[in-house]
Write an enzyme that holds these catalytic residues in place. Structure first.
Site, mmCIF file in Angstrom:
data_model
loop_
_atom_site.group_PDB
_atom_site.id
_atom_site.type_symbol
_atom_site.label_atom_id
_atom_site.label_comp_id
_atom_site.label_asym_id
_atom_site.label_seq_id
_atom_site.Cartn_x
_atom_site.Cartn_y
_atom_site.Cartn_z
ATOM 1 N N CYS B 105 8.885 29.071 39.687
ATOM 2 C CA CYS B 105 9.725 29.470 38.567
ATOM 3 C C CYS B 105 10.827 28.419 38.484
ATOM 4 O O CYS B 105 11.740 28.420 39.306
ATOM 5 C CB CYS B 105 10.321 30.862 38.776
ATOM 6 S SG CYS B 105 11.538 31.296 37.508
ATOM 7 N N CYS B 108 14.496 30.094 37.388
ATOM 8 C CA CYS B 108 15.241 31.003 38.281
ATOM 9 C C CYS B 108 14.398 31.247 39.527
ATOM 10 O O CYS B 108 14.220 30.323 40.310
ATOM 11 C CB CYS B 108 15.681 32.276 37.559
ATOM 12 S SG CYS B 108 14.463 33.117 36.530
ATOM 13 N N SER B 109 13.876 32.459 39.702
ATOM 14 C CA SER B 109 13.131 32.736 40.928
ATOM 15 C C SER B 109 12.102 33.835 40.686
ATOM 16 O O SER B 109 11.842 34.638 41.571
ATOM 17 C CB SER B 109 14.096 33.148 42.040
ATOM 18 O OG SER B 109 14.948 34.197 41.582
ATOM 19 N N CYS B 110 11.514 33.868 39.482
ATOM 20 C CA CYS B 110 10.525 34.899 39.152
ATOM 21 C C CYS B 110 9.357 34.823 40.138
ATOM 22 O O CYS B 110 8.870 33.734 40.455
ATOM 23 C CB CYS B 110 10.032 34.711 37.727
ATOM 24 S SG CYS B 110 11.355 34.951 36.520
#
Lengths: 221, 204
Positions: B105, B108-110
């Site tokens: 991702c 962000c940090s999906c």
């Protein structure tokens, strides 16, 4: 916004440090608390997940780099609590409540039971489509240049680039408007980009798949 | 980025800020600490990469389930009781001798929480997110993974609410293994795509 969160393809960001897979889920109890506070405060319904992402992105370039991951979550959450009026700047400064939050906010306080259900069920982001999809799998598309100061998921590295629609995922909540409190849907596509189209001739021959909403895309000439 | 561990004395500034905010929100009546405990307990003890490993091992031993997982991973996972927050729209991508998949991702940090739990620090780090899309083979090399030149690398950038799960190839020498035995070979990293599944020799 094309801020420092949008790092795809950037150089100079430091060394990648793999781990073994045996480390704790949270680096500290404080990190765990920030994670849970963010989920629980989100359940109050005052803002969307996309607004939370945007709040963290709006922290500013220096803080983006200086703060750790959950420090950014804490700063983003604090910003949203203040902007939404759940707490005031004075209350944040003093640490003491001037009074309870409005009744309609308190009424949505997440209980342990509802928290467990939220983890198990989640919330789907696909919606009924109001119109037919404009693009079809196999079609060549270009990502529109998209310099908005608002929330967007049109990654900078794909803007202006040509790709091929591989899949139509249906109609999904559109982040650019959802971050502003408008839960409306747009068609979502999986688009494949040749690495050389994104990074130039010296790139290795791989493919990058990016999920992009219809307003981000135009037909390739 | 790393953090000072707030188990040490005196507590870090971060730990004090977190404590102050929680206490303020409890006083405002908008946060129930029991809900926080429940959320933390869920991701520390119930929701993690064992779920994904179960799906992968099941796919290795049951061709019909493998097809179902690739066709509609959300439904296939739900059929064995796996699903929920940040996994409402799951897509499984299969590694083969010709194709290797890697998930990132960049914004962000999906990450697919119901099947992998919460993401590790490196997955959330800027260097991983920056390099995975531009130079995936160097990322794989950092994890000790070296692919043949003719293997095609497919990178999946999680820019929407679709969440990707890599199904690694079944290691050689596992004929006759049960689903439960096979699960022990399916690491979290192999389902992100930075490593192959463990070999029986490595697992011994």
């Amino acid at each position: 916004m094309n801020g420092l969160h949008d790092v795809g393809g950037m150089h100079g960001l430091g060394r990648l440090v793999p781990d073994t897979g045996d480390e704790a889920v949270f680096g500290s109890r404080s990190q765990a608390r920030v994670f849970a506070l963010t989920i629980a405060a989100g359940a109050l319904g005052r803002w969307s997940l996309d607004a939370s992402r945007h709040a963290r992105e709006r922290l500013g370039a220096v803080d983006q780099l200086r703060l750790g991951y959950f420090e950014r979550w804490l700063a983003g959450l604090t910003l949203q609590l203040r902007e939404s009026g759940v707490v005031t700047a004075d209350e944040l400064a003093s640490g003491n409540a001037d009074g309870p939050a409005p009744e309609e906010v308190v009424a949505r306080r997440l209980t342990a039971e509802r928290a467990g259900r939220a983890v198990e069920r989640g919330r789907r982001s696909d919606l009924e489509a109001a119109s037919a999809p404009r693009f079809t799998p196999g079609q060549r598309v270009r990502v529109r240049p998209h310099a908005t100061p608002g929330q967007t998921r049109a990654v900078r590295y794909a803007q202006g680039r040509f790709g091929e629609v591989r899949v139509h995922h249906g109609c999904h909540v559109f982040p650019d408007r959802n971050a502003r409190g408008e839960r409306v849907g747009e068609h979502l596509y999986g688009v494949a980009f040749d690495a050389r189209e994104l990074w130039g001739g010296s790139a290795t021959g791989h493919t990058v798949h990016v999920d992009l909403w219809e307003p981000y895309l135009e037909e390739a000439p | 980025m790393t953090h000072p561990d707030d188990h040490t004395e005196p507590p870090s500034e971060f730990a004090l800020e977190v404590r102050a905010l929680e206490s303020l929100l409890v006083e405002k009546g908008v946060i129930d600490p029991a809900a926080l405990d429940e959320l933390i307990d869920a991701y520390e003890h119930r929701v993690g990469p064992r779920n994904g490993a179960h799906l992968v091992a099941r796919a290795w031993t049951d061709p019909a389930f493998a097809d179902a997982l690739l066709d509609d991973a959300t439904a296939a996972a739900a059929s064995v009781g796996i699903g929920g927050l940040q996994g409402e729209h799951l897509v499984a991508v299969a590694n083969t001798p010709e194709v290797h998949n890697l998930v990132v991702c960049t914004l962000c940090s999906c990450y697919p929480w119901p099947v992998l739990g919460l993401p590790p620090a490196w997955y959330k780090s800027a260097p991983y997110r920056a390099r995975a899309v531009a130079d995936p083979r160097s990322v794989l090399a950092a994890f000790g993974t070296h692919l043949a030149d003719d293997v095609e690398v497919q990178v999946w950038d999680s820019t929407s609410e679709i969440r990707y799960l890599v199904t690694p190839m079944r290691p050689a020498g596992t004929d006759g293994w049960s689903t439960g035995e096979l699960e022990t070979l399916v690491t979290r990293n192999s389902m992100i795509g930075v490593e192959p599944a463990r070999s029986p020799q490595a697992a011994a």
